[in-house]
Design an enzyme around this catalytic site. Structure first.
Site, PDB file in Angstrom:
ATOM      1  N   GLU A 101      10.310 -34.009 -15.217  1.00 41.55           N
ATOM      2  CA  GLU A 101       9.331 -32.946 -15.505  1.00 41.55           C
ATOM      3  C   GLU A 101       9.883 -31.580 -15.112  1.00 41.55           C
ATOM      4  OE1 GLU A 101       5.312 -33.447 -14.013  1.00 41.55           O
ATOM      5  OE2 GLU A 101       4.730 -31.461 -14.729  1.00 41.55           O
TER       6      GLU A 101
ATOM      7  N   LYS B 294       3.247 -45.379 -11.441  1.00 43.96           N
ATOM      8  CA  LYS B 294       4.231 -44.295 -11.357  1.00 43.96           C
ATOM      9  C   LYS B 294       4.067 -43.598 -10.017  1.00 43.96           C
ATOM     10  CE  LYS B 294       3.905 -40.280 -13.838  1.00 43.96           C
ATOM     11  NZ  LYS B 294       3.780 -39.294 -12.744  1.00 43.96           N
TER      12      LYS B 294
ATOM     13  N   SER C 148      -2.858 -35.943 -13.158  1.00 45.23           N
ATOM     14  CA  SER C 148      -3.247 -34.648 -13.732  1.00 45.23           C
ATOM     15  C   SER C 148      -4.733 -34.654 -14.074  1.00 45.23           C
ATOM     16  CB  SER C 148      -2.422 -34.350 -14.987  1.00 45.23           C
ATOM     17  OG  SER C 148      -2.478 -35.434 -15.891  1.00 45.23           O
TER      18      SER C 148
ATOM     19  N   GLU D  60       5.919 -40.250  -7.500  1.00 47.72           N
ATOM     20  CA  GLU D  60       6.801 -39.075  -7.511  1.00 47.72           C
ATOM     21  C   GLU D  60       7.821 -39.136  -6.386  1.00 47.72           C
ATOM     22  OE1 GLU D  60       4.463 -35.476  -7.501  1.00 47.72           O
ATOM     23  OE2 GLU D  60       3.343 -36.083  -9.295  1.00 47.72           O
TER      24      GLU D  60
HETATM   25  O1  KIV Z   1      -0.084 -36.701 -13.995  1.00 48.74           O
HETATM   26  C1  KIV Z   1       0.470 -36.596 -15.105  1.00 48.74           C
HETATM   27  O2  KIV Z   1      -0.167 -36.390 -16.144  1.00 48.74           O
HETATM   28  C2  KIV Z   1       1.918 -36.731 -15.152  1.00 48.74           C
HETATM   29  C3  KIV Z   1       2.606 -36.329 -16.419  1.00 48.74           C
HETATM   30  C4  KIV Z   1       2.588 -34.870 -16.544  1.00 48.74           C
HETATM   31  C5  KIV Z   1       3.969 -36.891 -16.518  1.00 48.74           C
HETATM   32  O3  KIV Z   1       2.516 -37.108 -14.200  1.00 48.74           O
END
Ligand code: KIV
Length: 269
Positions: free
Chosen positions: A187, A118, A50, A120
């Site tokens: 999310e 992380k 983000s 997706e």
């Molecule tokens: O990129 C991000 O900040 C995220 C969060 C919204 C979980 O993936």
């Protein structure tokens, strides 16, 4: 094995062990200074992609390059001592094959010294999650509204509004948990679906626009601080940083213009 650090960071198994226990506190951070503050309260800090939208003015997260994630990841690790640091794998760095994902995840971990990555995707990413975890890379999964797929989804849309779509999300959650993910971000998902998934799977769920029943919550720091003019509907704003910055900047500008800005004798006494 000689270097001892004064503080021990929260580990991946410690986060995984919080399933059904004390709620997990997490926030995003992209810089050393905000990370140092968040570190006092968060169990883990996400260097989310983000940052492309929040910090770099991009329209989506699709254009975020790997090197940018690594640069911000390094800053957050440097600024923190206690929280587990998780770094997002940006679009295009893991979807092609488990081997490509391993190469890029290893680069992120080696260069930033973060504790986990992380990525997706649900069922379609299960093989990759297994490949990474079996080779020493802890993975946090992310399902529901997955911003890197916003072009396919047609925007940032809450998932699970139709009950007949729930089975797909439940299957995604089960698949990533079985593949070895240590936690999963849910999310933009309707409340009862997120609560149902939380009950069904053995790993902690981390909600964002999902359900208070999740095992933990995450928010984008700048959203909850009130830095942005627009924030998603589900975000509770705890600060007023945008107006506070504007007040300070406008006062400074006025003082410069009317020459009331302090001179050397006043400032360096
Ligand atoms: O990129 C991000 O900040 C995220 C969060 C919204 C979980 O993936």
């Amino acid at each position: 094995m000689s270097k001892q650090t004064q503080f021990r960071r929260t580990t991946v198994p410690q986060i995984a062990a919080r399933k059904g226990g004390e709620p997990i506190v997490s926030l995003t951070s992209y810089h050393a200074h905000t990370a140092a503050i968040v570190d006092k309260y968060a169990d883990f800090i996400l260097v989310g992609d983000s940052l492309g939208m929040v910090m770099h003015g991009m329209e989506s997260t699709v254009g975020v390059p790997l090197d940018l994630m690594i640069m911000h990841g390094k800053a957050v690790v440097r600024g923190t001592q206690k929280a587990l640091v998780v770094v997002d794998m940006p679009f295009g760095t893991y979807e092609e094959s488990p081997a490509v994902a391993f190469r890029n995840a290893a680069k992120i971990m080696k260069e930033t010294q973060c504790g986990a990555v992380k990525l997706e995707g649900g069922k379609r990413m299960a093989e990759t999650i297994r490949f990474l975890t079996e080779r020493g890379i802890p993975v946090m999964a992310h399902i529901g509204l997955t911003p890197q797929s916003s072009n396919v989804m047609g925007g940032f849309k809450t998932q699970g509004r139709e009950e007949d779509s729930w089975a797909i999300h439940e299957e995604d959650a089960r698949a990533v948990a079985e593949a070895g993910a240590f936690a999963i971000v849910l999310e933009g998902m309707v409340e009862p679906l997120a609560a149902k998934i939380t009950k069904q799977i053995p790993i902690p769920t981390i909600g964002i626009g999902a359900s208070a029943e999740c095992d933990g919550q995450i928010l984008v720091l700048e959203d909850m601080l009130g830095l942005n003019e627009w924030t998603p509907k589900f975000v509770k704003v705890y600060g007023d940083l945008g107006p506070a910055i504007e007040r300070a900047v406008s006062q400074y500008a006025e003082e410069v213009k009317d020459r009331s800005f302090p001179g050397e004798d006043e400032v360096y006494r």
